[in-house]
Design an enzyme around this catalytic site. Structure first.
Site, PDB file in Angstrom:
ATOM      1  N   ARG A  39      -2.825 -17.757  -2.567  1.00 29.82           N
ATOM      2  CA  ARG A  39      -4.054 -17.929  -3.335  1.00 29.82           C
ATOM      3  C   ARG A  39      -3.817 -17.815  -4.835  1.00 29.82           C
ATOM      4  O   ARG A  39      -4.472 -18.464  -5.620  1.00 29.82           O
ATOM      5  CB  ARG A  39      -5.099 -16.901  -2.903  1.00 29.82           C
ATOM      6  CG  ARG A  39      -6.419 -17.136  -3.582  1.00 29.82           C
ATOM      7  CD  ARG A  39      -7.503 -16.280  -3.026  1.00 29.82           C
ATOM      8  NE  ARG A  39      -7.225 -14.879  -3.227  1.00 29.82           N
ATOM      9  CZ  ARG A  39      -8.034 -13.898  -2.816  1.00 29.82           C
ATOM     10  NH1 ARG A  39      -9.134 -14.196  -2.162  1.00 29.82           N
ATOM     11  NH2 ARG A  39      -7.727 -12.654  -3.050  1.00 29.82           N
ATOM     12  N   TYR A  40      -2.888 -16.930  -5.219  1.00 28.63           N
ATOM     13  CA  TYR A  40      -2.555 -16.797  -6.637  1.00 28.63           C
ATOM     14  C   TYR A  40      -1.195 -17.446  -6.850  1.00 28.63           C
ATOM     15  O   TYR A  40      -0.298 -17.294  -6.022  1.00 28.63           O
ATOM     16  CB  TYR A  40      -2.503 -15.321  -7.032  1.00 28.63           C
ATOM     17  CG  TYR A  40      -3.793 -14.588  -6.729  1.00 28.63           C
ATOM     18  CD1 TYR A  40      -4.921 -14.818  -7.508  1.00 28.63           C
ATOM     19  CD2 TYR A  40      -3.885 -13.709  -5.653  1.00 28.63           C
ATOM     20  CE1 TYR A  40      -6.110 -14.164  -7.228  1.00 28.63           C
ATOM     21  CE2 TYR A  40      -5.065 -13.058  -5.377  1.00 28.63           C
ATOM     22  CZ  TYR A  40      -6.176 -13.286  -6.164  1.00 28.63           C
ATOM     23  OH  TYR A  40      -7.344 -12.649  -5.886  1.00 28.63           O
ATOM     24  N   CYS A  43      -9.644   0.677  11.197  1.00 29.45           N
ATOM     25  CA  CYS A  43     -10.598   1.238  10.240  1.00 29.45           C
ATOM     26  C   CYS A  43     -11.941   0.556  10.469  1.00 29.45           C
ATOM     27  O   CYS A  43     -12.003  -0.662  10.589  1.00 29.45           O
ATOM     28  CB  CYS A  43     -10.129   0.977   8.820  1.00 29.45           C
ATOM     29  SG  CYS A  43      -8.410   1.465   8.572  1.00 29.45           S
ATOM     30  N   ARG A  87     -10.536  -7.492   7.212  1.00 24.74           N
ATOM     31  CA  ARG A  87      -9.756  -8.566   7.813  1.00 24.74           C
ATOM     32  C   ARG A  87      -9.924  -8.558   9.322  1.00 24.74           C
ATOM     33  O   ARG A  87      -8.980  -8.750  10.076  1.00 24.74           O
ATOM     34  CB  ARG A  87      -8.294  -8.498   7.380  1.00 24.74           C
ATOM     35  CG  ARG A  87      -7.631  -9.862   7.425  1.00 24.74           C
ATOM     36  CD  ARG A  87      -6.228  -9.856   6.882  1.00 24.74           C
ATOM     37  NE  ARG A  87      -6.160 -10.087   5.462  1.00 24.74           N
ATOM     38  CZ  ARG A  87      -5.334  -9.439   4.632  1.00 24.74           C
ATOM     39  NH1 ARG A  87      -4.524  -8.526   5.091  1.00 24.74           N
ATOM     40  NH2 ARG A  87      -5.326  -9.723   3.353  1.00 24.74           N
ATOM     41  N   ASP A 103     -15.971  -5.803   0.696  1.00 25.34           N
ATOM     42  CA  ASP A 103     -16.048  -7.239   0.965  1.00 25.34           C
ATOM     43  C   ASP A 103     -17.184  -7.506   1.953  1.00 25.34           C
ATOM     44  O   ASP A 103     -17.576  -6.622   2.712  1.00 25.34           O
ATOM     45  CB  ASP A 103     -14.709  -7.729   1.537  1.00 25.34           C
ATOM     46  CG  ASP A 103     -13.604  -7.672   0.493  1.00 25.34           C
ATOM     47  OD1 ASP A 103     -13.866  -8.053  -0.661  1.00 25.34           O
ATOM     48  OD2 ASP A 103     -12.487  -7.234   0.830  1.00 25.34           O
ATOM     49  N   LYS A 154      -9.760 -11.990  -6.923  1.00 25.30           N
ATOM     50  CA  LYS A 154     -10.101 -10.641  -7.382  1.00 25.30           C
ATOM     51  C   LYS A 154     -10.444 -10.656  -8.868  1.00 25.30           C
ATOM     52  O   LYS A 154      -9.701 -11.214  -9.659  1.00 25.30           O
ATOM     53  CB  LYS A 154      -8.906  -9.711  -7.197  1.00 25.30           C
ATOM     54  CG  LYS A 154      -8.626  -9.372  -5.770  1.00 25.30           C
ATOM     55  CD  LYS A 154      -7.540  -8.300  -5.714  1.00 25.30           C
ATOM     56  CE  LYS A 154      -7.072  -8.101  -4.290  1.00 25.30           C
ATOM     57  NZ  LYS A 154      -6.307  -9.255  -3.782  1.00 25.30           N
ATOM     58  N   CYS A 165      -2.578  -2.450  14.033  1.00 25.41           N
ATOM     59  CA  CYS A 165      -2.697  -1.347  13.082  1.00 25.41           C
ATOM     60  C   CYS A 165      -2.547  -0.045  13.853  1.00 25.41           C
ATOM     61  O   CYS A 165      -2.786  -0.001  15.059  1.00 25.41           O
ATOM     62  CB  CYS A 165      -4.057  -1.353  12.395  1.00 25.41           C
ATOM     63  SG  CYS A 165      -4.428  -2.924  11.588  1.00 25.41           S
ATOM     64  N   ARG A 175       2.046 -15.286  -6.266  1.00 25.94           N
ATOM     65  CA  ARG A 175       2.077 -14.294  -5.194  1.00 25.94           C
ATOM     66  C   ARG A 175       1.753 -14.929  -3.842  1.00 25.94           C
ATOM     67  O   ARG A 175       0.806 -15.707  -3.745  1.00 25.94           O
ATOM     68  CB  ARG A 175       1.020 -13.208  -5.453  1.00 25.94           C
ATOM     69  CG  ARG A 175       1.427 -12.164  -6.453  1.00 25.94           C
ATOM     70  CD  ARG A 175       0.228 -11.594  -7.185  1.00 25.94           C
ATOM     71  NE  ARG A 175      -0.255 -12.526  -8.186  1.00 25.94           N
ATOM     72  CZ  ARG A 175      -1.372 -12.371  -8.892  1.00 25.94           C
ATOM     73  NH1 ARG A 175      -2.145 -11.324  -8.692  1.00 25.94           N
ATOM     74  NH2 ARG A 175      -1.734 -13.267  -9.788  1.00 25.94           N
ATOM     75  N   CYS A 227     -12.821  -2.283   8.007  1.00 27.57           N
ATOM     76  CA  CYS A 227     -11.810  -3.326   7.770  1.00 27.57           C
ATOM     77  C   CYS A 227     -12.451  -4.677   7.442  1.00 27.57           C
ATOM     78  O   CYS A 227     -13.352  -5.122   8.131  1.00 27.57           O
ATOM     79  CB  CYS A 227     -10.920  -3.490   8.998  1.00 27.57           C
ATOM     80  SG  CYS A 227      -9.670  -4.771   8.788  1.00 27.57           S
ATOM     81  N   ASP A 270     -13.349  -8.811  -4.742  1.00 28.94           N
ATOM     82  CA  ASP A 270     -12.720 -10.055  -4.332  1.00 28.94           C
ATOM     83  C   ASP A 270     -13.883 -11.016  -4.121  1.00 28.94           C
ATOM     84  O   ASP A 270     -14.679 -10.833  -3.195  1.00 28.94           O
ATOM     85  CB  ASP A 270     -11.924  -9.835  -3.033  1.00 28.94           C
ATOM     86  CG  ASP A 270     -10.619 -10.613  -3.042  1.00 28.94           C
ATOM     87  OD1 ASP A 270     -10.643 -11.764  -3.516  1.00 28.94           O
ATOM     88  OD2 ASP A 270      -9.604 -10.071  -2.569  1.00 28.94           O
TER      89      ASP A 270
HETATM   90  C1  LIG Z   1      -5.122  -9.197  -3.333  1.00 31.13           C
HETATM   91  C2  LIG Z   1      -4.261 -10.320  -3.102  1.00 31.13           C
HETATM   92  C3  LIG Z   1      -3.074 -10.487  -3.837  1.00 31.13           C
HETATM   93  C4  LIG Z   1      -2.641  -9.508  -4.901  1.00 31.13           C
HETATM   94  O1  LIG Z   1      -3.546  -9.444  -5.970  1.00 31.13           O
HETATM   95  P1  LIG Z   1      -3.238  -8.471  -7.199  1.00 31.13           P
HETATM   96  O2  LIG Z   1      -4.441  -8.596  -8.079  1.00 31.13           O
HETATM   97  O3  LIG Z   1      -1.985  -8.957  -7.841  1.00 31.13           O
HETATM   98  O4  LIG Z   1      -3.065  -7.103  -6.641  1.00 31.13           O
HETATM   99  C5  LIG Z   1      -2.306 -11.589  -3.576  1.00 31.13           C
HETATM  100  N1  LIG Z   1      -2.659 -12.499  -2.643  1.00 31.13           N
HETATM  101  C6  LIG Z   1      -3.792 -12.379  -1.939  1.00 31.13           C
HETATM  102  C7  LIG Z   1      -4.129 -13.429  -0.949  1.00 31.13           C
HETATM  103  C8  LIG Z   1      -4.632 -11.277  -2.140  1.00 31.13           C
HETATM  104  O5  LIG Z   1      -5.740 -11.149  -1.406  1.00 31.13           O
HETATM  105  S1  SF4 Z   2      -8.015  -1.797   6.782  1.00 35.22           S
HETATM  106 FE1  SF4 Z   2      -7.902  -3.255   8.537  1.00 35.22          FE
HETATM  107  S2  SF4 Z   2      -5.873  -4.167   8.408  1.00 35.22           S
HETATM  108 FE2  SF4 Z   2      -5.831  -2.289   7.141  1.00 35.22          FE
HETATM  109  S3  SF4 Z   2      -5.093  -0.672   8.523  1.00 35.22           S
HETATM  110 FE3  SF4 Z   2      -7.315  -0.618   8.581  1.00 35.22          FE
HETATM  111  S4  SF4 Z   2      -7.859  -1.930  10.336  1.00 35.22           S
HETATM  112 FE4  SF4 Z   2      -5.743  -2.392   9.797  1.00 35.22          FE
END
Ligand SMILES: *Cc1c(COP(=O)(O)O)cnc(C)c1O
Ligand code: SF4
Length: 363
Positions: A100-101, A117, A122, A282, A326, A113, A104, A120, A319
């Site tokens: 996405r960036y 959590c 995701r 989120d 972000k 996991c 990175r 969470c 985000d």
């Molecule tokens: C959060 C994230 C990053 C890292 O973002 P930083 O602002 O550099 O910490 C990189 N890729 C994805 C897909 C992310 O969600």
């Molecule tokens: S926040 Fe989500 S992905 Fe991260 S450890 Fe907890 S359950 Fe797993």
């Protein structure tokens, strides 16, 4: 079998396994009834290591309890919530590889996991029986990294990468390092120091310490998670030369007060963990009961700034829903520019509420 293997196997995965004397609250009870019905239409995974649960108190609003014991409100859906709130699927360039960036790349190395959590974001991925990154997927990711020379940083996430065995994890890191002929920064996001500190063995820490530019990103959300056990886990990492930074999530009733955040961030500095991000929640489905209104979050953050050192301050960020990325929500104090004493000057409101000026100099 290592201690952490035993502890994982002994984790609590159903209400029957909860310790005697642990009484469920009505909302929690209702959650279990829903998932345990003979033909459940809804399931959301539950797993908590006994160590983490032992930190929880019995009151309904206990901040540890709420992060690990499910509540029926997780089945609620608000119209603006989204199963994939950050549109990660749209940025998926190969299976489990999110770009996405520009510089990175994020790799989802496992969907497992140590603890699920309750907050969470995701959910669409974590605990969806996708298992771990396969060798084919790894090699595909490496091909992508080779072709995209603009990538300088590789983030390993999931799920929790430290649910992988040392051998597998180190293989992934070594494969990437040996095939990519340019320096790479690695970031490994894990909750294990907090929820299963036994996972951080001296051997693992030493092996991670040998990898240049590897950072661990932990997720401590409350000062009560900073214990002798989690402190020792972090100590092993820092002693081996691995820097540890923390990403916390701002959560209603858990850490949404200046006092609680102050204790958390100062406590993290005490164990040599640098607070990196404080995330606005989120818009993941079923997490509304954890979200703090954004305006309140900004107000908290502003007040926190006057209470603790800059070193203890994370960046408060959101985000952006829909894949916007972000952005910092940090208050800039800048109010605008105006003519003062015949010169154009930027006007700021200081933490004390008074106006201050900085001249708008010309190049
Ligand atoms: C959060 C994230 C990053 C890292 O973002 P930083 O602002 O550099 O910490 C990189 N890729 C994805 C897909 C992310 O969600
Ligand atoms: S926040 Fe989500 S992905 Fe991260 S450890 Fe907890 S359950 Fe797993």
């Amino acid at each position: 079998m290592r201690q952490w293997h035993r502890q994982r196997a002994d984790s609590i995965r159903s209400r029957e396994e909860l310790p005697a004397g642990f009484t469920l609250q009505p909302g929690e009870e209702e959650f279990f009834k829903t998932v345990e019905s003979p033909s459940p239409r809804k399931t959301i995974d539950f797993c908590v290591p006994r160590y983490y649960l032992s930190l929880a108190g019995n009151s309904p609003g206990d901040p540890i309890r709420r992060q690990c014991i499910p509540d029926v409100r997780e089945f609620d859906r608000l119209p603006w919530e989204d199963a994939d709130p950050l549109h990660e699927k749209a940025y998926t360039v190969a299976e489990r590889i999110i770009h996405r960036y520009r510089d990175r790349v994020l790799i989802l190395v496992t969907d497992e996991c140590a603890m699920y959590c309750r907050h969470c974001f995701r959910r669409y991925f974590a605990s969806r029986a996708k298992g771990a990154l396969s060798e084919t997927q790894l090699q595909e990711g490496i091909r992508y990294l080779k072709a995209h020379t603009e990538v300088h940083e590789v983030l390993l996430s999931g799920g929790d990468p430290l649910t992988l065995e040392d051998r597998r994890l180190l293989h992934i890191l070594e494969e990437i390092r040996s095939q990519i002929n340019r320096p790479l920064v690695f970031r490994l996001a894990t909750r294990t120091p907090v929820v299963l500190p036994a996972r951080i063995t001296t051997e693992l820490a030493a092996a991670l310490g040998k990898i240049p530019s590897l950072f661990i990103i932990s997720q401590f959300n409350h000062a009560r998670e900073i214990t002798p056990e989690s402190g020792r886990a972090v100590e092993k990492l820092t002693h081996a030369g691995v820097p540890v930074l923390n990403q916390a999530v701002l959560m209603k009733g858990i850490n949404d007060s200046v006092e609680t955040l102050k204790d958390l961030f100062q406590g993290l500095l005490d164990i040599r963990v640098k607070p990196y991000y404080l995330f606005q929640g989120d818009l993941a489905p079923g997490t509304a009961h954890f979200r703090v209104p954004l305006g309140e979050g900004m107000d908290l953050y502003r007040r926190l700034r006057t209470e603790i050192s800059g070193l203890a301050m994370p960046v408060y960020a959101v985000d952006l829903p829909g894949g916007g990325g972000k952005i910092p929500l940090s208050d800039t104090y800048l109010e605008g520019a105006e003519f003062v004493d015949g010169r154009l000057q930027y006007r700021f409101t200081g933490p004390d509420g008074k106006s201050y000026f900085y001249p708008a100099e010309e190049r």
